[in-house]
Design an enzyme around this catalytic site. Structure first.
Site, PDB file in Angstrom:
ATOM      1  CB  THR A  93      43.216  33.365  46.601  1.00 49.48           C
ATOM      2  OG1 THR A  93      43.603  34.521  47.328  1.00 49.48           O
ATOM      3  CG2 THR A  93      42.291  32.508  47.458  1.00 49.48           C
ATOM      4  CE  LYS A 168      42.460  35.275  50.181  1.00 48.39           C
ATOM      5  NZ  LYS A 168      42.586  36.688  50.376  1.00 48.39           N
ATOM      6  CE  LYS A 236      40.711  33.276  42.170  1.00 50.37           C
ATOM      7  NZ  LYS A 236      41.662  33.641  43.192  1.00 50.37           N
TER       8      LYS A 236
HETATM    9  P1  NAP Z   1      44.209  41.167  38.838  1.00 46.34           P
HETATM   10  O1  NAP Z   1      44.228  42.623  39.102  1.00 46.34           O
HETATM   11  O2  NAP Z   1      43.140  40.626  37.965  1.00 46.34           O
HETATM   12  O3  NAP Z   1      45.647  40.757  38.274  1.00 46.34           O
HETATM   13  C1  NAP Z   1      45.928  39.455  37.881  1.00 46.34           C
HETATM   14  C2  NAP Z   1      47.386  39.382  37.457  1.00 46.34           C
HETATM   15  O4  NAP Z   1      47.696  38.035  37.099  1.00 46.34           O
HETATM   16  C3  NAP Z   1      47.702  40.246  36.239  1.00 46.34           C
HETATM   17  O5  NAP Z   1      49.000  40.762  36.373  1.00 46.34           O
HETATM   18  C4  NAP Z   1      47.630  39.220  35.104  1.00 46.34           C
HETATM   19  O6  NAP Z   1      48.381  39.597  33.953  1.00 46.34           O
HETATM   20  C5  NAP Z   1      48.265  38.038  35.777  1.00 46.34           C
HETATM   21  N1  NAP Z   1      47.918  36.749  35.152  1.00 46.34           N
HETATM   22  C6  NAP Z   1      46.715  36.134  35.159  1.00 46.34           C
HETATM   23  N2  NAP Z   1      46.795  34.966  34.487  1.00 46.34           N
HETATM   24  C7  NAP Z   1      48.068  34.848  34.063  1.00 46.34           C
HETATM   25  C8  NAP Z   1      48.765  33.860  33.324  1.00 46.34           C
HETATM   26  N3  NAP Z   1      48.145  32.736  32.901  1.00 46.34           N
HETATM   27  N4  NAP Z   1      50.067  34.061  33.050  1.00 46.34           N
HETATM   28  C9  NAP Z   1      50.688  35.174  33.482  1.00 46.34           C
HETATM   29  N5  NAP Z   1      50.084  36.147  34.185  1.00 46.34           N
HETATM   30  C10 NAP Z   1      48.785  35.992  34.486  1.00 46.34           C
HETATM   31  O7  NAP Z   1      44.091  40.336  40.214  1.00 46.34           O
HETATM   32  P2  NAP Z   1      44.534  40.779  41.684  1.00 46.34           P
HETATM   33  O8  NAP Z   1      43.394  41.472  42.334  1.00 46.34           O
HETATM   34  O9  NAP Z   1      45.872  41.409  41.639  1.00 46.34           O
HETATM   35  O10 NAP Z   1      44.605  39.334  42.385  1.00 46.34           O
HETATM   36  C11 NAP Z   1      45.738  38.470  42.201  1.00 46.34           C
HETATM   37  C12 NAP Z   1      45.570  37.289  43.164  1.00 46.34           C
HETATM   38  O11 NAP Z   1      45.507  37.763  44.513  1.00 46.34           O
HETATM   39  C13 NAP Z   1      44.283  36.479  42.936  1.00 46.34           C
HETATM   40  O12 NAP Z   1      44.525  35.118  43.187  1.00 46.34           O
HETATM   41  C14 NAP Z   1      43.329  37.063  43.959  1.00 46.34           C
HETATM   42  O13 NAP Z   1      42.298  36.149  44.296  1.00 46.34           O
HETATM   43  C15 NAP Z   1      44.281  37.354  45.106  1.00 46.34           C
HETATM   44  N6  NAP Z   1      43.865  38.438  46.035  1.00 46.34           N
HETATM   45  C16 NAP Z   1      43.326  39.600  45.583  1.00 46.34           C
HETATM   46  C17 NAP Z   1      42.967  40.590  46.484  1.00 46.34           C
HETATM   47  C18 NAP Z   1      42.359  41.908  46.057  1.00 46.34           C
HETATM   48  O14 NAP Z   1      41.838  42.644  46.935  1.00 46.34           O
HETATM   49  N7  NAP Z   1      42.414  42.284  44.797  1.00 46.34           N
HETATM   50  C19 NAP Z   1      43.194  40.400  47.867  1.00 46.34           C
HETATM   51  C20 NAP Z   1      43.787  39.213  48.282  1.00 46.34           C
HETATM   52  C21 NAP Z   1      44.122  38.238  47.363  1.00 46.34           C
HETATM   53  P3  NAP Z   1      47.767  40.619  32.863  1.00 46.34           P
HETATM   54  O15 NAP Z   1      48.091  41.976  33.345  1.00 46.34           O
HETATM   55  O16 NAP Z   1      48.444  40.254  31.617  1.00 46.34           O
HETATM   56  O17 NAP Z   1      46.272  40.337  32.797  1.00 46.34           O
END
Ligand code: NAP
Length: 284
Positions: A93, A168, A236
């Site tokens: 997102t 979104k 964010k």
């Molecule tokens: P998360 O659990 O915090 O995971 C973030 C991922 O991104 C991790 O694999 C992290 O790597 C990687 N990452 C972050 N910065 C990076 C960089 N600069 N270079 C390479 N890898 C990087 O987040 P999430 O919940 O999976 O969410 C991911 C996205 O989906 C976000 O944009 C969020 O807003 C969106 N989203 C989330 C949900 C939800 O329910 N969780 C639902 C819909 C959409 P590391 O493992 O090394 O930290």
């Protein structure tokens, strides 16, 4: 079609497993190597050590990282080695501006880009039942559809690049209001001394029932806030929404209040808790 995924966080991990179940996943990369090694063992895939290495090996690259700067960083990195005619699908997102910028960078490499943010939580990612809102070229979506069908059960084409992220933003404003309503109502219910399990059970079957109540109601009333969706990530998103609202003169007071509340939670050290931690500010 060979598919790779970059970002094995709460969402990416479930998506990777769903794509692997369809026999499409051939490459994985995560910044923290231990996560990709663990998943690689489970799925029998050798993890890529860099995003560039992954980009060389596949036809479709999925990104699921945190924020705008992370997507731009990865897009710039993969553009060093990406194959002509590949497709990059960003499931994170982010803002419309960053989606457009990513498309521009990749267009120079003759690579197509889709912004395809998702909704449905970690449960939807795990079960392959996400709602996916897609912006970009429709023909590109048609080619990539089997990949998105592996992770989503509702895939809707929204229009030109950025319209997935625009949609979104609507979702995230609604999610803020739902969080406010559910946390406030359940804290009220608890203060009445009601059986919260029964309250959640019966209300889930009526007009006020919703995904958040069903999936986070029981845990929040037990004061468990394991993500799920982190406070810092929704914060964010709401900053993006507020900027968009300012540009179009839209009024979104519930979102503004939620941003203030999340800032309180972040100041108290709860940035990495699930957004249902808003309950902390509502309980009596
Ligand atoms: P998360 O659990 O915090 O995971 C973030 C991922 O991104 C991790 O694999 C992290 O790597 C990687 N990452 C972050 N910065 C990076 C960089 N600069 N270079 C390479 N890898 C990087 O987040 P999430 O919940 O999976 O969410 C991911 C996205 O989906 C976000 O944009 C969020 O807003 C969106 N989203 C989330 C949900 C939800 O329910 N969780 C639902 C819909 C959409 P590391 O493992 O090394 O930290």
């Amino acid at each position: 079609m060979k598919v790779g995924i970059i970002g094995l966080g709460a969402m990416g991990l479930g998506m990777a497993r769903s794509i692997a179940n369809k026999g499409l996943l051939t490459a994985i990369y995560n910044r923290t190597l231990s996560k990709s090694i663990a998943l690689g063992k489970e799925l029998n895939i050798t993890p890529s050590l860099t995003p560039q290495e992954l980009a060389q090996q596949v036809d479709v690259i999925l990104l699921c990282v945190s924020a705008d700067k992370d997507v731009l960083h990865i897009v710039n990195t993969i553009s060093e080695t990406i194959k002509q005619d590949s497709i990059v699908i960003d499931l994170s997102t982010i803002s419309i501006e960053t989606a457009k910028e990513s498309a521009k960078i990749l267009y120079k490499k003759q690579v197509s880009f889709l912004d395809a943010p998702v909704s449905g939580g970690v449960e939807g990612a795990k079960n392959g039942t996400l709602a996916i809102m897609v912006g970009g070229d429709k023909k590109t979506l048609d080619i990539a559809l089997p990949v998105l069908e592996a992770i989503g059960s509702r895939i809707v084409y929204m229009g030109k690049t950025g319209s997935g992220q625009g949609t979104k933003a609507v979702n995230q404003i609604m999610a803020a209001g739902i969080n406010q309503a559910v946390t406030e109502a359940l804290a009220f219910g608890q203060a009445q001394g009601l059986s919260m399990q029964s309250v959640i059970d019966v209300i889930s079957g009526g007009a006020a029932g919703n995904w958040f109540l069903q999936n986070r109601g029981a845990t929040m009333t037990k004061e468990t806030f394991v993500p799920g969706f982190k406070v810092g990530l929704h914060h964010k998103d709401l900053e993006i929404c507020i900027k968009m609202a300012q540009q179009s003169n839209a009024k979104i007071p519930l979102t503004e209040q939620t941003l203030v509340d999340y800032e309180k939670l972040i100041d108290q050290g709860y940035e990495d808790e699930d957004i249902s931690a808003l309950y902390r500010l509502k309980r009596i």
